[in-house]
Structures are given as C-alpha cells and as structure tokens.
Design an enzyme around this catalytic site. Structure first.
Site, short mmCIF file in Angstrom:
data_model
loop_
_atom_site.label_atom_id
_atom_site.label_comp_id
_atom_site.label_asym_id
_atom_site.label_seq_id
_atom_site.Cartn_x
_atom_site.Cartn_y
_atom_site.Cartn_z
N ASP A 1 -31.68 -186.71 60.35
CA ASP A 1 -31.86 -185.14 61.23
C ASP A 1 -31.38 -185.18 62.44
OD1 ASP A 1 -34.55 -183.26 60.18
OD2 ASP A 1 -33.55 -182.94 62.14
N THR B 1 -42.41 -173.33 54.21
CA THR B 1 -42.04 -174.41 55.29
C THR B 1 -41.68 -173.59 56.76
OG1 THR B 1 -39.73 -174.22 54.75
CG2 THR B 1 -41.09 -175.99 53.60
N ASN C 1 -31.27 -183.12 51.39
CA ASN C 1 -32.42 -182.03 51.59
C ASN C 1 -32.03 -181.09 52.74
OD1 ASN C 1 -35.44 -181.03 51.85
ND2 ASN C 1 -35.03 -181.95 53.88
N TYR D 1 -27.47 -167.57 51.48
CA TYR D 1 -28.24 -168.85 51.01
C TYR D 1 -28.07 -168.94 49.43
CZ TYR D 1 -32.26 -171.70 50.25
OH TYR D 1 -33.25 -172.72 49.99
N ASP E 1 -25.63 -185.04 62.16
CA ASP E 1 -25.33 -183.63 62.01
C ASP E 1 -24.57 -183.52 60.63
OD1 ASP E 1 -24.53 -181.11 61.81
OD2 ASP E 1 -23.58 -180.89 63.83
N VAL E 2 -25.07 -183.16 59.62
CA VAL E 2 -24.51 -183.24 58.17
C VAL E 2 -23.12 -182.51 58.14
CG1 VAL E 2 -26.85 -183.64 57.10
CG2 VAL E 2 -25.86 -181.26 57.47
N LYS F 1 -26.65 -172.22 47.42
CA LYS F 1 -27.23 -173.11 46.20
C LYS F 1 -26.54 -172.98 44.77
CE LYS F 1 -30.51 -174.48 49.26
NZ LYS F 1 -30.47 -176.01 49.59
#
Length: 255
Positions: free
Chosen positions: A33, A185, A85, A150, A57-58, A154
C-alpha cells in the site's frame, strides 16, 4: 512452506480484510500500500511471521518490482496468489470531473494492475498452482453513467483477465476476477450522494464479504465471479440480452 498471497491496496477496506482472512487461515501475506502507517498497524495485528509489508505505489513500475522482489525474499521466490486490489473511484458527471482525476483512475486501476501482473509473473510461474485474482466490478458488464472512467478502467481489467487467462494457462497460472457491485468502503462512502445509482441499487456488500469471495475464488477459481445475489442474477442477462435492453435498464436505474 505456507501458501503465499501478495495483496495491493492492503492498508484498508477489502485489501485489509483479505489480508486478515488469509493470515488467519495460515497463509503468508505480502501487504502492499502507499500508506505506511496502515501497513504497520496490519503487521502488528497479524504478526511478522505471517506478514511482510511493502510501501508501494502501483503506478510506479520500479516501486512495484522492488516490492514484489522484497516479498519473494521472504517466500523463497514463491507466489501462490496475486490479488490486484488497489484502486480508486471518482463519481460524477464526466465533464465535471477534472482530467487529473480521470487520469489517476486509469493509472491506478489499469496501469497499476498491469505493473503488478508484469512484476509478479516470474514468481507466479515458479509456483505450482499459482493464481491471479483481479478486482474488476459489476460496472465492467456495461458502461455506467456517473462512473465513466471507473467503469472504463474495470472493463480494461476484465479484458486483461480474459486475455491472460489464455496466455498464462500454459504456465500453470489461473487468472480470474471478482465483479462486485457497490461495496461499503471508505472509497464508496467518500462518493456518496454523487449518483442516484447508490440509492437505487443499494450498497449491500461489505469488505469482509468480498474478502470471503477472494477466499472462495482461491479455492474454486472461475474466470469471472459476480458478487451479490442481485448481480449474480443479472450477470447472465447482461451477456445474453441486447445491448439496447441493458442500456435501458441502467438508464432507468440512473434516473
């Protein structure tokens, strides 16, 4: 050797609950994360013997490669399961969201997944029964108003899942995704009120329920795993029904 899982976005929400669940079932967890404090709190709860943490950091290819390399040092190069995720959400009319936010959604939700997949491949290939679980979404079934960027991200995750499920099969790597509707969330809560879809469709899943689905997917893999009774019923219809009908249903839910 314990089974091993590497989770991006593990500091909160679905990622954190997944880390806790898998650790409780004897897996060694690599938690990644950008939030160092959240990762430290997770490790303190789980214990260093069951968890390594990786501030990562992805979007940064070097950061992702280093995080996975550090994890592999703890696991003798083994990676049984990669759980992609990490993701972000910004809800609202497309033209009212600035391009920096749109770009961030694509970079984290798509490029971040690609970075993790690319860096993880050698470790997955070296592990018998290796698996990838990507976090897609119910919004990958059809483009969703107020969620344009978004939803597009996806759709990309869904396509990546389908492509690699074929490409990586000869390497013994099973690739699938989860497709939840809205999950309660902090990310969703921060966008509450920005679309009528939240109220019309409901926010009926929690992070623990999605974490449980990650576990189910790890034990009985599927290419796509739709979540919630409502979407499991709708998923076959979205694939079989004419696009015009699906569009009409979503348009009415959006009003």
């Amino acid at each position: 050797m314990k089974d091993t899982i590497f989770i991006t976005g593990a500091g909160a929400g679905i990622g954190r609950e997944t880390a806790l669940l898998f650790a409780s079932r004897g897996w060694f967890v690599g938690a990644a994360d950008v939030d160092a404090a959240a990762l430290t709190a997770l490790r303190d709860q789980v214990g260093d013997d069951s968890c390594s943490i990786h501030v990562m950091d992805v979007v940064d290819e070097v950061s992702v490669s280093q995080g996975l390399a550090d994890f592999a040092k703890r696991t003798d190069g083994q990676l049984r399961l990669l759980h992609n995720n990490a993701g972000i959400l910004k809800v609202g009319r497309f033209e009212e969201i600035d391009m920096a936010a749109h770009r961030a959604i694509v970079e984290i939700n798509v490029i971040g997944v690609m970075n993790a997949l690319h860096a993880a491949f050698p470790y997955l290939k070296a592990t018998p029964g290796a698996q990838v679980i990507n976090m897609s979404s119910a919004s990958a079934a059809f483009g969703i108003p107020d969620f344009a960027s978004y939803s597009a991200s996806k759709h990309a995750v869904r396509a990546m899942t389908e492509s690699l499920s074929i490409e990586w099969e000869p390497h013994g790597i099973q690739v699938g995704d989860l497709m939840p509707p809205f999950v309660n969330t902090a990310m969703v809560q921060a966008n509450a009120g920005q679309s009528a879809l939240f109220g019309n469709m409901g926010v009926n899943l929690g992070p623990r329920e999605v974490a449980a689905a990650v576990w189910d997917q790890s034990q009985q893999p599927r290419l796509h795993r739709p979540l919630s009774a409502q979407f499991r019923m709708l998923w076959p219809l979205t694939k079989a029904a004419p696009s015009a009908l699906t569009r009409l249903v979503i348009k009415r839910l959006w009003k």
